[in-house]
Structures are given as C-alpha cells and as structure tokens.
Design a protein around this motif. Structure first.
Motif, PDB file in Angstrom:
ATOM      1  N   MET A   1       0.765  -1.316  -0.193  1.00 27.61           N
ATOM      2  CA  MET A   1      -0.063   0.000  -0.081  1.00 27.61           C
ATOM      3  C   MET A   1       0.923   1.191  -0.192  1.00 27.61           C
ATOM      4  O   MET A   1       1.631   1.290   0.832  1.00 27.61           O
ATOM      5  CB  MET A   1      -0.884   0.007   1.260  1.00 27.61           C
ATOM      6  N   LYS A   2       0.511   2.017  -0.986  1.00 29.99           N
ATOM      7  CA  LYS A   2       1.366   3.323  -1.025  1.00 29.99           C
ATOM      8  C   LYS A   2       0.551   4.494  -0.330  1.00 29.99           C
ATOM      9  O   LYS A   2      -0.508   4.813  -0.159  1.00 29.99           O
ATOM     10  CB  LYS A   2       1.522   3.786  -2.615  1.00 29.99           C
ATOM     11  N   ILE A   3       1.563   5.312   0.525  1.00 24.17           N
ATOM     12  CA  ILE A   3       0.722   6.392   1.156  1.00 24.17           C
ATOM     13  C   ILE A   3       1.595   7.401   0.649  1.00 24.17           C
ATOM     14  O   ILE A   3       2.692   7.757   0.589  1.00 24.17           O
ATOM     15  CB  ILE A   3       1.145   6.372   2.993  1.00 24.17           C
ATOM     16  N   THR A   4       0.631   8.679   0.419  1.00 28.51           N
ATOM     17  CA  THR A   4       1.107   9.804  -0.181  1.00 28.51           C
ATOM     18  C   THR A   4       0.984  10.784   1.098  1.00 28.51           C
ATOM     19  O   THR A   4      -0.036  10.847   1.701  1.00 28.51           O
ATOM     20  CB  THR A   4       0.329  10.381  -1.508  1.00 28.51           C
ATOM     21  N   ILE A   5       1.974  11.650   1.392  1.00 34.18           N
ATOM     22  CA  ILE A   5       1.987  12.705   2.442  1.00 34.18           C
ATOM     23  C   ILE A   5       2.471  13.982   1.706  1.00 34.18           C
ATOM     24  O   ILE A   5       3.244  14.014   0.777  1.00 34.18           O
ATOM     25  CB  ILE A   5       3.030  12.454   3.472  1.00 34.18           C
ATOM     26  N   ILE A   6       1.367  14.942   1.829  1.00 31.44           N
ATOM     27  CA  ILE A   6       1.693  16.324   1.377  1.00 31.44           C
ATOM     28  C   ILE A   6       1.963  17.051   2.546  1.00 31.44           C
ATOM     29  O   ILE A   6       1.398  17.457   3.420  1.00 31.44           O
ATOM     30  CB  ILE A   6       0.296  16.771   0.571  1.00 31.44           C
ATOM     31  N   THR A   7       2.989  18.035   2.077  1.00 25.28           N
ATOM     32  CA  THR A   7       3.374  19.414   2.832  1.00 25.28           C
ATOM     33  C   THR A   7       3.250  20.617   2.186  1.00 25.28           C
ATOM     34  O   THR A   7       3.633  20.534   1.038  1.00 25.28           O
ATOM     35  CB  THR A   7       4.741  19.410   3.551  1.00 25.28           C
ATOM     36  N   ALA A  77      -1.270  13.129  -6.262  1.00 21.15           N
ATOM     37  CA  ALA A  77      -0.893  11.985  -5.495  1.00 21.15           C
ATOM     38  C   ALA A  77      -1.259  10.945  -6.340  1.00 21.15           C
ATOM     39  O   ALA A  77      -2.272  10.631  -7.109  1.00 21.15           O
ATOM     40  CB  ALA A  77      -1.731  12.052  -4.243  1.00 21.15           C
ATOM     41  N   THR A  78      -0.302   9.871  -6.003  1.00 22.16           N
ATOM     42  CA  THR A  78      -0.609   8.408  -6.593  1.00 22.16           C
ATOM     43  C   THR A  78      -0.906   7.504  -5.469  1.00 22.16           C
ATOM     44  O   THR A  78      -0.927   6.359  -5.818  1.00 22.16           O
ATOM     45  CB  THR A  78       0.467   8.051  -7.587  1.00 22.16           C
ATOM     46  N   GLY A  79      -0.633   7.885  -4.348  1.00 24.77           N
ATOM     47  CA  GLY A  79      -0.815   6.768  -3.215  1.00 24.77           C
ATOM     48  C   GLY A  79      -2.467   6.521  -2.770  1.00 24.77           C
ATOM     49  O   GLY A  79      -3.215   6.976  -3.655  1.00 24.77           O
ATOM     50  N   ASP A  80      -2.488   5.375  -2.156  1.00 27.49           N
ATOM     51  CA  ASP A  80      -3.775   4.511  -1.787  1.00 27.49           C
ATOM     52  C   ASP A  80      -4.351   5.472  -1.003  1.00 27.49           C
ATOM     53  O   ASP A  80      -5.863   5.703  -0.846  1.00 27.49           O
ATOM     54  CB  ASP A  80      -3.629   3.054  -1.420  1.00 27.49           C
ATOM     55  N   PHE A  81      -3.704   6.021  -0.086  1.00 27.73           N
ATOM     56  CA  PHE A  81      -4.064   6.734   1.032  1.00 27.73           C
ATOM     57  C   PHE A  81      -3.311   8.344   1.165  1.00 27.73           C
ATOM     58  O   PHE A  81      -2.307   8.261   0.741  1.00 27.73           O
ATOM     59  CB  PHE A  81      -4.122   6.242   2.275  1.00 27.73           C
ATOM     60  N   ILE A  82      -4.035   9.400   1.535  1.00 29.86           N
ATOM     61  CA  ILE A  82      -3.259  10.576   1.436  1.00 29.86           C
ATOM     62  C   ILE A  82      -3.168  11.035   2.737  1.00 29.86           C
ATOM     63  O   ILE A  82      -4.317  11.184   3.545  1.00 29.86           O
ATOM     64  CB  ILE A  82      -3.968  11.705   0.688  1.00 29.86           C
ATOM     65  N   GLY A  83      -2.334  11.404   3.407  1.00 32.87           N
ATOM     66  CA  GLY A  83      -1.999  12.192   4.592  1.00 32.87           C
ATOM     67  C   GLY A  83      -1.457  13.375   4.477  1.00 32.87           C
ATOM     68  O   GLY A  83      -0.731  13.948   3.411  1.00 32.87           O
TER      69      GLY A  83
END
Length: 250
Positions: A1-7, A77-83
């Motif tokens: 599972m890929k997680i995308t984190i954005i700042t 974002a390309t992750g499954d979830f985004i934080g």
C-alpha cells in the motif's frame, strides 16, 4: 500500500526541516512525499531542494492559498491513502505511518485519525494542549466534534468521488471537507488512540478571537454548502471542546 504525504508551505524556513525529517524518518517505506510551496520569499525552497530525490515531487509556484495548494498536491498524488502534515507540524514518532497502514489493513476503513499535542512555538518540550479525540459516533458533528485534520489519512478514491477542499472558505475548508466526508457521506472511520502529530501552537485556526469568530461563521457556511442543518448549539460546542484539551496541561 502506497501512502502519499503532502506538505504545503509558504515562508516556512524556520520549521519545515522538522516536518520533512519526521516524514523521511518513518519506518514505513512505501511513501510518496509531495511538497507544495507557494513561491516562498525566504529560503524554504532551498531547504526542500537540499533533500534531493528523497522528496518525491516538489513544486514552488504561486497559488490561491492553503487549500488551493492542498488540492494541487492531491491531484499529483498516486498513493492509496493521503495524509497531510503542515510545515510547522511534525509526526510525533517514526512509526506513525506504519501503525496507520496496519490499522487500515485490519479494518478496511476509508480514513484513519488520531490524537494531537500542541507545543510551545519556542520550546517543543512544553505541551500547551492535548487533543484526545476518542472514537467517532454517528452524529458526533452535531455535538461539536471533529477529528484533528492533520492526523487524518484519507483514501484517495474518496477525494476522487466526493471532491477536494472548497475555495469558498478561507479557514474552515478542512472542517467542511470532514463534515462532508464523515457526517454527510458516512465514510468508514478508524481511530488510532495515540498521539500522531505534534503541532506548534498559534496556527491559523488557533490564533485570535477575531479569527475564531470568522471560523465559526465559516463553519456554519460549511453546513449550508452541504445542505445540512446543525443544532442551534452545535457551533458553540465546537470551540468549547478545547477546554478539555487544556485540562492535562493545567
């Protein structure tokens, strides 16, 4: 599972290293890290670029404000979830994402949230507030509840289906989005009962009485935008819940 984190950052040179390091030091390996800079006038961009390819994507260009920049990151974002982790906040420990992913895999939820501590701007060891959220119960938004926005990890497909942050609100777009996702559309939530994010006191939503009054008016507009009606006391309870967050400090 890929997680995308954005700042998202603007003139955040004084604090952004803490945010970046807290993401890059996570034990979970499948992380896409996106930094969106609103064309800062300080050396924020130089700091971000110093991490090279460890930052998956970096954009520095003018935007229409915080929520426009977040939407930009979500579209990348390309992750499954985004934080989301703000440029003056940081993850409290290096297993945050690992624990979030474990909970997602166990519960098959649409979003995860956890607790927050607020620390003094000058002294990160001094805790000003402790926001212990607790489990969500259906209808809780009517009683002034909301999860801490910076702790939320939300399935990317939820953004694709239900939309991103509205630009009609200046300081309560996060509240409107969570109200829309959770209260209106009833996405499946899971609560991780520990402190996930450390925030520095004094951010936009915690600033002056004037800002709090504006936010309260915008909160009400958030209900209206969704065709929803709060109780007459709903938006009075929301700021009053902060009293509980001060009790451990006192």
């Amino acid at each position: 599972m890929k997680i995308t984190i954005i700042t998202v950052v603007y003139n955040g040179a004084a604090t952004i290293r803490d945010s970046i390091e807290s993401v890059l030091n996570q034990t979970y390996s499948d992380i896409e890290y996106i930094v969106i800079d609103g064309k800062s006038k300080d050396n924020t961009a130089d700091i971000v670029r110093s991490y090279g390819s460890r930052i998956s994507r970096f954009v520095s260009e003018p935007d229409k404000g915080l929520y426009d920049a977040i939407n930009k990151g979500i579209r990348m974002a390309t992750g499954d979830f985004i934080g989301l982790i703000n440029a003056d906040d940081f993850y409290t420990h290096n297993q945050v994402v690992e624990k979030v992913v474990s909970l997602i895999e166990r519960t098959h939820c649409d979003a995860v949230y956890g607790d927050v501590i607020y620390v003094n701007q000058q002294n990160k060891e001094k805790i000003d507030r402790y926001w212990k959220v607790g489990e969500y119960k259906e209808g809780a938004f009517l009683w002034g509840w909301m999860p801490p926005h910076p702790t939320c990890f939300i399935r990317r497909s939820v953004y694709e289906e239900l939309g991103g942050y509205t630009l009609k609100l200046k300081s309560s777009s996060d509240y409107e989005l969570l109200l829309r996702f959770i209260h209106k559309h009833k996405i499946k939530l899971s609560y991780l009962p520990e402190v996930l994010v450390t925030m520095r006191s004094g951010g936009m939503s915690n600033a002056t009485l004037k800002h709090r009054w504006r936010a309260n008016r915008e909160d009400r507009q958030g209900w209206k935008l969704n065709g929803l009606r709060p109780y007459f006391f709903t938006l009075l309870l929301k700021p009053l819940r902060k009293i509980d967050q001060l009790l451990p400090k006192l």
